[in-house]
Enzyme design. Structure first.
Site, mmCIF file in Angstrom:
data_model
loop_
_atom_site.group_PDB
_atom_site.id
_atom_site.type_symbol
_atom_site.label_atom_id
_atom_site.label_comp_id
_atom_site.label_asym_id
_atom_site.label_seq_id
_atom_site.Cartn_x
_atom_site.Cartn_y
_atom_site.Cartn_z
ATOM 1 C CE LYS A 50 2.888 -6.050 3.934
ATOM 2 N NZ LYS A 50 2.434 -4.982 4.879
ATOM 3 C CD GLU B 52 7.627 -0.534 8.175
ATOM 4 O OE1 GLU B 52 7.899 0.592 7.715
ATOM 5 O OE2 GLU B 52 6.606 -1.178 7.855
ATOM 6 C CG ASP C 209 -0.352 -0.109 2.527
ATOM 7 O OD1 ASP C 209 0.887 -0.173 2.606
ATOM 8 O OD2 ASP C 209 -1.092 -0.142 3.536
ATOM 9 C CB SER C 210 4.565 1.703 0.036
ATOM 10 O OG SER C 210 4.839 0.533 -0.723
ATOM 11 C CD GLU D 29 0.150 -1.671 8.320
ATOM 12 O OE1 GLU D 29 -0.245 -0.968 9.274
ATOM 13 O OE2 GLU D 29 0.716 -1.197 7.315
ATOM 14 C CG ASP E 11 0.418 -4.164 1.996
ATOM 15 O OD1 ASP E 11 0.511 -5.063 2.845
ATOM 16 O OD2 ASP E 11 1.266 -3.256 1.870
#
EC number: 2.1.2.11
Length: 274
Positions: free
Chosen positions: A118, A187, A49-50, A120, A88
């Site tokens: 993925k 991270e 999502d970056s 978080e 993501d």
């Protein structure tokens, strides 16, 4: 009659089996062309999502939508053949309930044909991870600094650097592993903590600003190529493409304005009569 490809793409179980073995190499990609380059050297490609920061100029990843992730995930799948592609799950697509997470993850897998998603969060997302994995969706976890939580964290700062701050992050790591994730991104944590987590859990750790002892590493492609103006501390620049790209654009603009481009070799003449 269908023709079966002889090319075998890596799977989540392949990555899971790399625990304690050869380091796992992972980079981000958002386009078919860059995916084809990354695919030659990497075990896994993260459609992160970056892309909100890199492609759209957002200050955070929070505005990224599920539709954005699906569009770019499909592009990366078309451009790659060998690497496991992980997409993501963006902010707001999985937090409300386990059922919401399943529907979002199923859309990603069905519409992109990627191999995993993925998400978080550690302890707070463990039930969701278990819910997904029990229903056939491979999940990569993400603990430590979680960029989607920027509005709660207040800033992008490394985690676990203060005395007594390790326990919650260790608990997150255990929760993700116990829930059935096949690997976990760690991270921006203190190096000793990244090392300890890697030794502590049974699934591969993918470090980004964590430790060389992690089972693998991931970076944002544009950061390591030198295309980001202010990359994080944990980025090593393996290229400096920014000045080269600027020089090429400058040269093009100058030649267009001086009418040096296009030259005779770039235009089409008339066909001669037979």
């Amino acid at each position: 009659m269908s023709v079966q490809s002889t090319i075998r793409r890596k799977t989540a179980p392949d990555i899971r089996a790399r625990k304690g073995g050869d380091p796992i190499v992972m980079l981000t990609s958002y386009h078919a062309h860059t995916a084809s380059l990354v695919d030659r050297y990497c075990d896994a490609i993260l459609v992160g999502d970056s892309l909100g920061n890199v492609m759209h100029g957002f200050e955070t990843t929070v505005p990224v939508t599920l539709e954005m992730m699906i569009l770019q995930g499909h592009a990366v799948m078309r451009g790659s053949q060998h690497a496991l592609v992980v997409v993501d799950m963006p902010f707001g697509s999985y937090e409300a309930s386990k059922e919401q997470a399943f529907h979002s993850a199923a859309r990603i897998l069905k519409e992109t044909h990627c191999g995993a998603v993925k998400l978080e969060g550690g302890v707070r997302m463990a039930e969701t991870i278990a819910f997904l994995t029990e229903r056939g969706i491979p999940v990569m976890g993400h603990i430590g600094l979680t960029p989607q939580s920027i509005n709660t964290l207040g800033s992008f700062r490394a985690q676990g650097r203060e005395e007594g701050s390790w326990e919650p992050i260790e608990a997150d790591a255990r929760a993700v592993a116990d829930a059935g994730a096949f690997s976990v991104v760690v991270e921006a944590v203190a190096e000793p903590l990244g090392r300890k987590i890697t030794e502590m859990i049974s699934i591969p750790t993918i470090g980004i600003g964590a430790s060389a002892a992690c089972d693998g590493q991931v970076l944002v492609l544009e950061d390591m190529l030198g295309l980001s103006p202010k990359p994080p501390k944990f980025v090593k620049r393996y290229g400096d493409l920014g000045p080269g790209i600027e020089a090429a654009i400058k040269g093009y603009a100058e030649e267009v304005r001086s009418r040096a481009f296009p030259g005779p070799e770039h235009v089409y003449g008339m066909k001669s009569k037979a």
